[in-house]
Design an enzyme around this catalytic site. Sequence first.
Site, PDB file in Angstrom:
ATOM      1  N   ASP A 287     -11.905   6.584   6.922  1.00 39.91           N
ATOM      2  CA  ASP A 287     -10.823   5.361   6.695  1.00 39.91           C
ATOM      3  C   ASP A 287     -10.895   5.413   8.011  1.00 39.91           C
ATOM      4  OD1 ASP A 287      -9.979   3.293   6.346  1.00 39.91           O
ATOM      5  OD2 ASP A 287      -8.073   4.628   5.164  1.00 39.91           O
TER       6      ASP A 287
ATOM      7  N   GLU B 108      -2.746  -2.663  -2.562  1.00 41.60           N
ATOM      8  CA  GLU B 108      -3.638  -2.142  -1.533  1.00 41.60           C
ATOM      9  C   GLU B 108      -4.307  -1.257  -1.962  1.00 41.60           C
ATOM     10  OE1 GLU B 108      -2.747  -1.915   2.286  1.00 41.60           O
ATOM     11  OE2 GLU B 108      -5.281  -1.542   3.101  1.00 41.60           O
TER      12      GLU B 108
ATOM     13  N   ASP C 181      -9.463  -3.207   1.510  1.00 43.69           N
ATOM     14  CA  ASP C 181      -9.284  -2.961   3.025  1.00 43.69           C
ATOM     15  C   ASP C 181     -11.026  -2.230   3.329  1.00 43.69           C
ATOM     16  OD1 ASP C 181      -7.464  -1.848   4.799  1.00 43.69           O
ATOM     17  OD2 ASP C 181      -8.946  -0.727   4.844  1.00 43.69           O
TER      18      ASP C 181
ATOM     19  N   ASP D 235      -7.096  -5.045  10.369  1.00 42.45           N
ATOM     20  CA  ASP D 235      -5.888  -3.590   9.958  1.00 42.45           C
ATOM     21  C   ASP D 235      -5.856  -2.446  10.165  1.00 42.45           C
ATOM     22  OD1 ASP D 235      -4.327  -1.679   9.203  1.00 42.45           O
ATOM     23  OD2 ASP D 235      -4.526  -1.380   6.773  1.00 42.45           O
TER      24      ASP D 235
ATOM     25  N   ASP E 245     -10.565   3.741  10.527  1.00 42.67           N
ATOM     26  CA  ASP E 245     -10.178   2.195  11.116  1.00 42.67           C
ATOM     27  C   ASP E 245      -9.904   1.900  12.941  1.00 42.67           C
ATOM     28  OD1 ASP E 245      -7.751   1.182   9.343  1.00 42.67           O
ATOM     29  OD2 ASP E 245      -6.867   3.152   8.903  1.00 42.67           O
TER      30      ASP E 245
ATOM     31  N   TRP F 248       1.223  -1.296  -0.003  1.00 47.83           N
ATOM     32  CA  TRP F 248       0.002   0.027   0.181  1.00 47.83           C
ATOM     33  C   TRP F 248       0.771   1.164   0.040  1.00 47.83           C
ATOM     34  CZ3 TRP F 248      -0.347   3.662   3.784  1.00 47.83           C
ATOM     35  CH2 TRP F 248      -0.920   5.029   3.018  1.00 47.83           C
TER      36      TRP F 248
ATOM     37  N   LYS G  63      -6.860   2.119  -2.185  1.00 49.56           N
ATOM     38  CA  LYS G  63      -8.220   3.661  -1.613  1.00 49.56           C
ATOM     39  C   LYS G  63      -8.567   3.859  -1.854  1.00 49.56           C
ATOM     40  CE  LYS G  63      -6.334   5.997   2.707  1.00 49.56           C
ATOM     41  NZ  LYS G  63      -5.147   5.682   3.915  1.00 49.56           N
TER      42      LYS G  63
ATOM     43  N   HIS H 273     -11.867   1.368   2.452  1.00 51.62           N
ATOM     44  CA  HIS H 273     -10.853   2.134   1.377  1.00 51.62           C
ATOM     45  C   HIS H 273     -11.757   2.196   0.134  1.00 51.62           C
ATOM     46  CE1 HIS H 273      -6.406   1.508   2.205  1.00 51.62           C
ATOM     47  NE2 HIS H 273      -7.250   1.747   3.708  1.00 51.62           N
TER      48      HIS H 273
ATOM     49  N   HIS I 262      -8.553  -6.554   4.422  1.00 55.57           N
ATOM     50  CA  HIS I 262      -8.099  -5.989   5.175  1.00 55.57           C
ATOM     51  C   HIS I 262      -9.477  -5.497   6.418  1.00 55.57           C
ATOM     52  CE1 HIS I 262      -3.277  -4.621   4.709  1.00 55.57           C
ATOM     53  NE2 HIS I 262      -3.777  -5.660   4.664  1.00 55.57           N
TER      54      HIS I 262
HETATM   55  C1  RNT Z   1      -4.057   2.575   5.118  1.00 59.34           C
HETATM   56  C2  RNT Z   1      -4.153   0.876   4.100  1.00 59.34           C
HETATM   57  C3  RNT Z   1      -2.552   0.340   4.744  1.00 59.34           C
HETATM   58  C4  RNT Z   1      -2.513   0.173   6.384  1.00 59.34           C
HETATM   59  C5  RNT Z   1      -1.233   0.117   6.915  1.00 59.34           C
HETATM   60  C6  RNT Z   1      -0.448  -0.223   8.283  1.00 59.34           C
HETATM   61  O1  RNT Z   1      -4.706   3.256   4.161  1.00 59.34           O
HETATM   62  O2  RNT Z   1      -5.431   0.005   4.478  1.00 59.34           O
HETATM   63  O3  RNT Z   1      -3.197  -1.066   4.826  1.00 59.34           O
HETATM   64  O4  RNT Z   1      -3.251   0.323   7.403  1.00 59.34           O
HETATM   65  O5  RNT Z   1       0.168  -0.946   6.184  1.00 59.34           O
HETATM   66 ZN    ZN Z   2      -5.355  -1.406   5.034  1.00 59.06          ZN
END
Ligand code: RNT
Ligand code: ZN
Length: 421
Positions: free
Chosen positions: A297, A229, A262, A329, A299, A188, A231, A265, A289
Amino acid sequence: MDPSVGEKHYLYARERYAERGIDTEKALARLQTIPLSLHCWQGDDVGGFEKRAASLEGSGLQVTGGRPGKARTVEELRADLEQAFALIPGRHRVNLHAMYGEFGDRPVDRDAIEPEHFRGWTEWAKRRGLKLDFNATCFAHPKAASGYTLSSRENGARKFWVEHVKRCRKIAASIGREQQSPCLHNLWIPDGSKDVPTDRWGARATLLKSLDEIYAVEYSPQQLKDSVESKLFGIGSESFVAGSHEFYLGYALTRGKIVCLDLGHFHPTESVADKISAILPFSGEILLHVSRGVRWDSDHVVLLNDEVRELAAEIVRSQALDRIHLALDYFDASFNRIGAWVLGARSLLKGLLLALLEPQDRARELDPPAKALERLTFLEELKALPFGPVWDAFCLRNSVPPGEEWLRDAEAYERRVLSRR
Ligand code: RNT
Ligand code: ZN
Protein backbone atom coordinates in the site's frame (compact mmCIF):
# COMPACT_ATOMS: atom_id res chain seq x y z
CA MET A 1 -1.57 22.86 -29.14
CA ASP A 2 -3.40 25.10 -31.55
CA PRO A 3 -7.11 24.63 -30.69
CA SER A 4 -8.01 24.38 -34.38
CA VAL A 5 -5.59 21.44 -34.77
CA GLY A 6 -7.09 19.89 -31.66
CA GLU A 7 -10.55 20.28 -33.15
CA LYS A 8 -9.48 18.73 -36.46
CA HIS A 9 -8.06 15.69 -34.71
CA TYR A 10 -11.14 15.47 -32.56
CA LEU A 11 -13.49 15.45 -35.55
CA TYR A 12 -11.58 12.56 -37.05
CA ALA A 13 -11.68 10.67 -33.75
CA ARG A 14 -15.39 11.39 -33.36
CA GLU A 15 -15.98 9.72 -36.70
CA ARG A 16 -13.90 6.69 -35.88
CA TYR A 17 -15.89 6.19 -32.67
CA ALA A 18 -19.18 6.88 -34.45
CA GLU A 19 -18.45 4.02 -36.85
CA ARG A 20 -18.62 1.77 -33.82
CA GLY A 21 -21.80 3.35 -32.59
CA ILE A 22 -20.11 5.43 -29.90
CA ASP A 23 -21.16 9.04 -29.36
CA THR A 24 -18.09 10.95 -28.15
CA GLU A 25 -20.16 14.05 -27.41
CA LYS A 26 -22.32 12.07 -25.02
CA ALA A 27 -19.26 10.66 -23.31
CA LEU A 28 -17.72 14.13 -22.93
CA ALA A 29 -20.93 15.57 -21.54
CA ARG A 30 -21.14 12.78 -18.96
CA LEU A 31 -17.51 13.13 -17.94
CA GLN A 32 -18.11 16.83 -17.36
CA THR A 33 -20.50 15.99 -14.52
CA ILE A 34 -18.17 13.67 -12.57
CA PRO A 35 -16.44 15.23 -9.54
CA LEU A 36 -13.23 13.83 -8.09
CA SER A 37 -12.44 14.62 -4.48
CA LEU A 38 -8.88 15.89 -4.42
CA HIS A 39 -7.02 14.97 -1.22
CA CYS A 40 -5.56 18.04 0.44
CA TRP A 41 -2.89 15.91 2.13
CA GLN A 42 -0.87 15.43 -1.06
CA GLY A 43 0.11 19.10 -0.82
CA ASP A 44 2.07 18.84 2.44
CA ASP A 45 2.94 15.15 2.87
CA VAL A 46 0.06 14.51 5.33
CA GLY A 47 1.35 17.19 7.70
CA GLY A 48 -1.64 19.32 8.69
CA PHE A 49 -1.75 22.62 10.55
CA GLU A 50 -1.84 21.63 14.17
CA LYS A 51 0.55 23.38 16.47
CA ARG A 52 1.99 20.11 17.72
CA ALA A 53 4.69 18.62 15.49
CA ALA A 54 2.89 15.75 13.79
CA SER A 55 4.60 12.50 13.03
CA LEU A 56 3.15 9.69 10.96
CA GLU A 57 5.04 7.22 13.16
CA GLY A 58 2.79 4.33 14.09
CA SER A 59 0.09 5.23 11.60
CA GLY A 60 1.27 2.86 8.90
CA LEU A 61 1.42 5.79 6.50
CA GLN A 62 4.76 6.52 4.87
CA VAL A 63 5.53 9.49 2.69
CA THR A 64 8.78 9.08 0.82
CA GLY A 65 10.79 11.71 -1.02
CA GLY A 66 12.13 15.09 0.00
CA ARG A 67 11.26 17.39 -2.88
CA PRO A 68 11.26 20.98 -1.63
CA GLY A 69 8.13 23.07 -1.76
CA LYS A 70 5.51 21.45 0.42
CA ALA A 71 2.79 23.76 1.69
CA ARG A 72 3.49 25.08 5.19
CA THR A 73 0.42 27.20 5.75
CA VAL A 74 -3.22 27.06 4.83
CA GLU A 75 -2.70 29.90 2.34
CA GLU A 76 0.07 27.99 0.60
CA LEU A 77 -1.99 24.82 0.47
CA ARG A 78 -4.98 26.65 -1.03
CA ALA A 79 -2.79 28.38 -3.61
CA ASP A 80 -1.32 24.99 -4.55
CA LEU A 81 -4.77 23.43 -4.84
CA GLU A 82 -5.89 26.29 -7.06
CA GLN A 83 -2.89 25.71 -9.31
CA ALA A 84 -3.70 22.00 -9.50
CA PHE A 85 -7.36 22.68 -10.32
CA ALA A 86 -6.28 25.00 -13.12
CA LEU A 87 -4.68 21.98 -14.79
CA ILE A 88 -7.42 19.41 -14.16
CA PRO A 89 -10.43 19.54 -16.47
CA GLY A 90 -13.89 19.48 -14.87
CA ARG A 91 -15.34 20.68 -11.57
CA HIS A 92 -14.09 18.87 -8.52
CA ARG A 93 -14.10 18.70 -4.73
CA VAL A 94 -11.52 19.06 -1.98
CA ASN A 95 -11.08 16.34 0.60
CA LEU A 96 -10.01 17.74 3.98
CA HIS A 97 -8.60 15.99 7.02
CA ALA A 98 -9.35 17.21 10.54
CA MET A 99 -5.67 18.09 11.07
CA TYR A 100 -6.02 20.81 8.41
CA GLY A 101 -8.17 23.16 10.48
CA GLU A 102 -7.18 26.74 11.22
CA PHE A 103 -6.59 26.61 14.93
CA GLY A 104 -5.16 30.04 15.62
CA ASP A 105 -2.34 30.47 18.09
CA ARG A 106 -3.40 28.16 20.87
CA PRO A 107 -3.24 24.41 20.44
CA VAL A 108 -6.65 22.79 19.96
CA ASP A 109 -6.64 19.08 20.63
CA ARG A 110 -8.55 16.69 18.43
CA ASP A 111 -11.35 16.25 20.95
CA ALA A 112 -12.00 19.99 20.93
CA ILE A 113 -12.21 20.88 17.24
CA GLU A 114 -15.22 22.87 16.07
CA PRO A 115 -16.86 23.91 12.80
CA GLU A 116 -15.36 27.39 13.25
CA HIS A 117 -11.88 25.95 12.67
CA PHE A 118 -12.96 25.12 9.14
CA ARG A 119 -14.83 28.32 8.32
CA GLY A 120 -11.85 29.59 6.32
CA TRP A 121 -12.02 26.48 4.17
CA THR A 122 -15.76 26.77 3.55
CA GLU A 123 -15.44 30.42 2.64
CA TRP A 124 -12.57 29.71 0.29
CA ALA A 125 -14.45 26.77 -1.27
CA LYS A 126 -17.51 28.91 -1.79
CA ARG A 127 -15.50 31.62 -3.54
CA ARG A 128 -13.89 29.01 -5.79
CA GLY A 129 -17.09 27.08 -6.51
CA LEU A 130 -15.72 23.95 -4.84
CA LYS A 131 -17.40 21.47 -2.51
CA LEU A 132 -15.66 19.87 0.46
CA ASP A 133 -15.43 16.39 1.93
CA PHE A 134 -13.99 15.51 5.33
CA ASN A 135 -11.99 12.91 7.26
CA ALA A 136 -11.38 12.32 10.93
CA THR A 137 -7.65 12.23 11.74
CA CYS A 138 -7.11 9.26 14.03
CA PHE A 139 -3.34 9.11 13.61
CA ALA A 140 -0.27 11.34 14.00
CA HIS A 141 -1.14 11.99 17.63
CA PRO A 142 0.32 10.84 20.98
CA LYS A 143 -2.98 9.18 21.89
CA ALA A 144 -2.66 6.97 18.80
CA ALA A 145 0.91 5.94 19.61
CA SER A 146 -0.15 2.55 21.00
CA GLY A 147 -1.45 1.65 17.54
CA TYR A 148 -5.04 1.60 18.79
CA THR A 149 -7.67 4.35 18.75
CA LEU A 150 -11.37 3.46 18.54
CA SER A 151 -10.62 -0.15 19.40
CA SER A 152 -8.30 0.72 22.26
CA ARG A 153 -8.73 -1.28 25.46
CA GLU A 154 -7.71 1.83 27.32
CA ASN A 155 -11.05 3.52 27.83
CA GLY A 156 -9.68 7.06 28.21
CA ALA A 157 -7.97 6.92 24.82
CA ARG A 158 -10.97 5.28 23.23
CA LYS A 159 -13.31 7.96 24.52
CA PHE A 160 -10.96 10.64 23.25
CA TRP A 161 -11.15 9.23 19.72
CA VAL A 162 -14.90 8.71 19.89
CA GLU A 163 -15.22 12.38 20.77
CA HIS A 164 -12.89 13.36 17.94
CA VAL A 165 -14.87 11.47 15.31
CA LYS A 166 -18.18 12.78 16.68
CA ARG A 167 -16.87 16.30 16.30
CA CYS A 168 -15.63 15.54 12.80
CA ARG A 169 -19.10 14.41 11.77
CA LYS A 170 -20.57 17.55 13.26
CA ILE A 171 -18.09 19.64 11.31
CA ALA A 172 -18.77 17.68 8.11
CA ALA A 173 -22.53 18.13 8.55
CA SER A 174 -22.10 21.86 9.04
CA ILE A 175 -19.97 22.01 5.88
CA GLY A 176 -22.62 20.03 3.99
CA ARG A 177 -25.36 22.36 5.17
CA GLU A 178 -23.35 25.40 4.18
CA GLN A 179 -22.38 24.14 0.73
CA GLN A 180 -25.80 22.63 0.00
CA SER A 181 -24.20 19.39 -1.05
CA PRO A 182 -23.66 16.45 1.28
CA CYS A 183 -20.19 16.37 2.79
CA LEU A 184 -18.80 12.85 2.77
CA HIS A 185 -17.14 12.00 6.07
CA ASN A 186 -14.75 9.09 5.77
CA LEU A 187 -13.36 7.20 8.73
CA TRP A 188 -10.10 5.32 8.61
CA ILE A 189 -8.25 4.23 11.75
CA PRO A 190 -4.80 2.66 11.96
CA ASP A 191 -5.75 0.17 14.69
CA GLY A 192 -3.91 -3.09 14.62
CA SER A 193 -0.97 -5.05 15.79
CA LYS A 194 2.51 -5.67 14.46
CA ASP A 195 2.67 -9.10 15.96
CA VAL A 196 0.32 -12.00 16.52
CA PRO A 197 -2.55 -10.77 18.69
CA THR A 198 -4.47 -12.92 21.13
CA ASP A 199 -7.63 -10.85 21.36
CA ARG A 200 -8.90 -10.01 17.89
CA TRP A 201 -12.40 -10.51 19.18
CA GLY A 202 -11.96 -7.93 21.95
CA ALA A 203 -10.56 -5.27 19.64
CA ARG A 204 -13.38 -5.70 17.16
CA ALA A 205 -16.05 -5.73 19.84
CA THR A 206 -14.59 -2.47 21.14
CA LEU A 207 -14.47 -0.95 17.66
CA LEU A 208 -18.09 -1.91 17.11
CA LYS A 209 -19.08 -0.26 20.38
CA SER A 210 -17.18 2.92 19.50
CA LEU A 211 -18.70 3.12 16.03
CA ASP A 212 -22.21 2.68 17.39
CA GLU A 213 -21.57 5.48 19.88
CA ILE A 214 -20.27 7.72 17.13
CA TYR A 215 -23.07 7.09 14.64
CA ALA A 216 -25.81 7.30 17.25
CA VAL A 217 -25.89 11.00 16.43
CA GLU A 218 -28.03 11.38 13.34
CA TYR A 219 -27.66 13.99 10.64
CA SER A 220 -29.62 14.65 7.50
CA PRO A 221 -28.22 12.77 4.49
CA GLN A 222 -28.53 16.07 2.61
CA GLN A 223 -25.74 17.32 4.84
CA LEU A 224 -23.65 14.34 5.77
CA LYS A 225 -22.82 10.93 4.37
CA ASP A 226 -20.68 8.49 6.35
CA SER A 227 -18.18 6.01 5.03
CA VAL A 228 -15.84 3.54 6.69
CA GLU A 229 -12.51 2.49 5.18
CA SER A 230 -10.96 -0.92 5.67
CA LYS A 231 -7.37 -2.02 5.29
CA LEU A 232 -5.56 -5.31 4.86
CA PHE A 233 -2.39 -4.48 6.75
CA GLY A 234 -0.08 -1.57 7.42
CA ILE A 235 3.52 -0.96 8.40
CA GLY A 236 3.29 -1.79 12.11
CA SER A 237 -0.04 -3.59 11.78
CA GLU A 238 1.12 -6.54 9.70
CA SER A 239 -0.49 -9.24 11.82
CA PHE A 240 -3.84 -7.70 12.62
CA VAL A 241 -6.03 -4.83 11.46
CA ALA A 242 -9.19 -4.31 13.50
CA GLY A 243 -11.05 -2.51 10.72
CA SER A 244 -10.71 -5.19 8.08
CA HIS A 245 -12.83 -5.38 4.94
CA GLU A 246 -15.18 -8.02 6.33
CA PHE A 247 -15.65 -6.04 9.52
CA TYR A 248 -16.57 -2.79 7.78
CA LEU A 249 -18.61 -4.43 5.06
CA GLY A 250 -20.73 -6.02 7.77
CA TYR A 251 -20.89 -2.77 9.67
CA ALA A 252 -21.82 -0.65 6.66
CA LEU A 253 -24.51 -3.02 5.44
CA THR A 254 -26.17 -3.42 8.82
CA ARG A 255 -25.94 0.29 9.74
CA GLY A 256 -26.65 1.95 6.39
CA LYS A 257 -23.14 3.34 5.99
CA ILE A 258 -20.99 3.57 2.88
CA VAL A 259 -17.95 1.33 2.44
CA CYS A 260 -14.76 2.94 1.25
CA LEU A 261 -12.56 0.75 -0.91
CA ASP A 262 -8.99 1.97 -1.19
CA LEU A 263 -7.14 0.45 -4.13
CA GLY A 264 -4.07 -0.10 -1.97
CA HIS A 265 -5.94 -1.89 0.81
CA PHE A 266 -6.41 -5.32 -0.67
CA HIS A 267 -4.26 -8.25 -1.61
CA PRO A 268 -2.33 -7.26 -4.74
CA THR A 269 -4.06 -9.85 -6.92
CA GLU A 270 -7.52 -8.92 -5.66
CA SER A 271 -9.57 -6.75 -8.01
CA VAL A 272 -11.39 -3.77 -6.53
CA ALA A 273 -13.18 -3.41 -9.89
CA ASP A 274 -14.79 -6.79 -9.27
CA LYS A 275 -16.15 -5.63 -5.92
CA ILE A 276 -18.35 -2.91 -7.42
CA SER A 277 -21.07 -5.22 -8.71
CA ALA A 278 -20.71 -7.44 -5.65
CA ILE A 279 -21.39 -4.67 -3.14
CA LEU A 280 -23.81 -2.37 -4.96
CA PRO A 281 -26.77 -4.77 -4.88
CA PHE A 282 -26.69 -4.41 -1.10
CA SER A 283 -25.53 -0.88 -0.63
CA GLY A 284 -26.66 2.42 -2.06
CA GLU A 285 -23.25 3.95 -2.57
CA ILE A 286 -19.53 3.22 -2.49
CA LEU A 287 -16.57 5.51 -1.88
CA LEU A 288 -13.38 4.72 -3.77
CA HIS A 289 -9.97 5.87 -2.64
CA VAL A 290 -8.10 5.70 -5.90
CA SER A 291 -4.47 5.02 -5.26
CA ARG A 292 -1.67 2.95 -6.76
CA GLY A 293 0.06 0.41 -4.61
CA VAL A 294 3.43 -0.78 -5.79
CA ARG A 295 4.13 -4.12 -4.07
CA TRP A 296 2.38 -2.85 -0.96
CA ASP A 297 0.00 0.00 0.00
CA SER A 298 2.66 2.46 -1.09
CA ASP A 299 0.28 5.21 -2.20
CA HIS A 300 2.01 5.98 -5.50
CA VAL A 301 0.47 8.55 -7.83
CA VAL A 302 -2.44 7.17 -9.83
CA LEU A 303 -1.72 6.25 -13.43
CA LEU A 304 -3.96 5.00 -16.20
CA ASN A 305 -3.03 1.38 -15.57
CA ASP A 306 -5.14 -1.73 -16.09
CA GLU A 307 -6.49 -1.52 -12.56
CA VAL A 308 -7.84 2.00 -13.06
CA ARG A 309 -9.21 1.18 -16.50
CA GLU A 310 -10.98 -1.91 -15.22
CA LEU A 311 -12.36 0.00 -12.23
CA ALA A 312 -13.77 2.80 -14.38
CA ALA A 313 -15.17 0.29 -16.87
CA GLU A 314 -16.97 -1.60 -14.09
CA ILE A 315 -18.49 1.61 -12.70
CA VAL A 316 -19.86 2.56 -16.10
CA ARG A 317 -21.00 -0.99 -16.96
CA SER A 318 -22.85 -1.13 -13.64
CA GLN A 319 -24.49 2.22 -14.46
CA ALA A 320 -23.25 3.31 -11.08
CA LEU A 321 -21.61 6.66 -11.79
CA ASP A 322 -24.13 8.40 -9.55
CA ARG A 323 -23.67 5.94 -6.72
CA ILE A 324 -19.90 5.94 -6.56
CA HIS A 325 -17.88 8.68 -4.94
CA LEU A 326 -14.41 9.05 -6.38
CA ALA A 327 -11.60 10.35 -4.22
CA LEU A 328 -7.86 10.29 -4.72
CA ASP A 329 -5.59 8.99 -1.98
CA TYR A 330 -1.83 8.92 -2.41
CA PHE A 331 1.14 10.92 -1.23
CA ASP A 332 4.34 11.36 -3.10
CA ALA A 333 7.01 13.79 -1.99
CA SER A 334 9.54 12.66 -4.58
CA PHE A 335 8.34 15.06 -7.26
CA ASN A 336 6.46 18.30 -7.70
CA ARG A 337 3.43 17.87 -5.45
CA ILE A 338 1.13 19.88 -7.70
CA GLY A 339 2.21 17.66 -10.57
CA ALA A 340 1.34 14.61 -8.47
CA TRP A 341 -2.21 15.89 -7.94
CA VAL A 342 -2.64 16.75 -11.59
CA LEU A 343 -1.18 13.55 -13.00
CA GLY A 344 -3.29 11.36 -10.71
CA ALA A 345 -6.52 13.25 -11.32
CA ARG A 346 -6.03 13.38 -15.08
CA SER A 347 -5.22 9.66 -15.18
CA LEU A 348 -8.42 8.77 -13.38
CA LEU A 349 -10.47 11.09 -15.60
CA LYS A 350 -8.93 9.42 -18.63
CA GLY A 351 -9.95 6.04 -17.28
CA LEU A 352 -13.50 7.30 -16.87
CA LEU A 353 -13.55 8.75 -20.37
CA LEU A 354 -12.29 5.47 -21.85
CA ALA A 355 -15.03 3.65 -19.96
CA LEU A 356 -17.66 6.08 -21.24
CA LEU A 357 -16.41 5.40 -24.77
CA GLU A 358 -17.18 1.70 -24.54
CA PRO A 359 -20.25 0.68 -26.58
CA GLN A 360 -22.28 -0.84 -23.76
CA ASP A 361 -24.87 -2.75 -25.81
CA ARG A 362 -22.26 -4.40 -27.98
CA ALA A 363 -20.12 -5.23 -24.95
CA ARG A 364 -23.04 -6.99 -23.24
CA GLU A 365 -23.94 -8.90 -26.41
CA LEU A 366 -20.48 -10.39 -26.39
CA ASP A 367 -20.62 -11.58 -22.78
CA PRO A 368 -21.74 -15.21 -23.35
CA PRO A 369 -18.91 -17.76 -23.01
CA ALA A 370 -19.26 -18.83 -26.64
CA LYS A 371 -18.26 -15.33 -27.64
CA ALA A 372 -15.09 -15.13 -25.59
CA LEU A 373 -12.74 -14.73 -28.51
CA GLU A 374 -14.96 -12.09 -30.14
CA ARG A 375 -15.26 -10.30 -26.81
CA LEU A 376 -11.55 -10.15 -26.18
CA THR A 377 -10.90 -9.04 -29.75
CA PHE A 378 -13.53 -6.32 -29.39
CA LEU A 379 -11.95 -5.07 -26.17
CA GLU A 380 -8.51 -5.10 -27.76
CA GLU A 381 -9.71 -3.15 -30.78
CA LEU A 382 -11.30 -0.51 -28.57
CA LYS A 383 -7.79 0.16 -27.29
CA ALA A 384 -6.72 1.04 -30.84
CA LEU A 385 -9.36 3.76 -31.31
CA PRO A 386 -8.06 7.36 -31.26
CA PHE A 387 -8.78 8.20 -27.66
CA GLY A 388 -6.11 10.93 -27.33
CA PRO A 389 -7.91 13.59 -29.39
CA VAL A 390 -11.13 13.04 -27.42
CA TRP A 391 -9.24 13.56 -24.17
CA ASP A 392 -7.56 16.67 -25.57
CA ALA A 393 -10.96 18.01 -26.62
CA PHE A 394 -12.15 17.56 -23.03
CA CYS A 395 -9.16 19.55 -21.79
CA LEU A 396 -9.51 22.31 -24.38
CA ARG A 397 -13.23 22.72 -23.75
CA ASN A 398 -12.41 23.13 -20.07
CA SER A 399 -9.70 25.69 -20.81
CA VAL A 400 -7.07 23.36 -19.41
CA PRO A 401 -3.81 22.50 -21.23
CA PRO A 402 -4.18 19.31 -23.32
CA GLY A 403 -1.67 16.49 -23.62
CA GLU A 404 1.50 17.04 -21.64
CA GLU A 405 1.30 20.81 -21.97
CA TRP A 406 0.15 21.10 -18.37
CA LEU A 407 3.63 20.09 -17.24
CA ARG A 408 5.00 23.44 -18.37
CA ASP A 409 2.63 25.26 -16.03
CA ALA A 410 3.29 22.90 -13.12
CA GLU A 411 7.03 23.30 -13.56
CA ALA A 412 6.79 27.07 -13.86
CA TYR A 413 4.77 27.17 -10.63
CA GLU A 414 7.41 25.10 -8.92
CA ARG A 415 10.16 27.44 -10.06
CA ARG A 416 8.20 30.57 -9.21
CA VAL A 417 6.55 29.51 -5.94
CA LEU A 418 7.47 26.11 -4.52
CA SER A 419 11.25 26.34 -4.83
CA ARG A 420 11.20 29.57 -2.80
CA ARG A 421 9.61 28.00 0.23
C1 RNT B 1 -4.64 4.95 5.03
C2 RNT B 1 -5.90 5.29 4.33
C3 RNT B 1 -6.42 6.68 4.58
C4 RNT B 1 -5.34 7.74 4.53
C5 RNT B 1 -5.84 9.15 4.62
C6 RNT B 1 -4.75 10.12 4.87
O1 RNT B 1 -4.08 3.77 4.62
O2 RNT B 1 -5.77 5.06 2.96
O3 RNT B 1 -7.44 6.95 3.69
O4 RNT B 1 -4.57 7.61 3.38
O5 RNT B 1 -6.84 9.23 5.53
ZN1 ZN C 1 -7.46 5.63 1.74
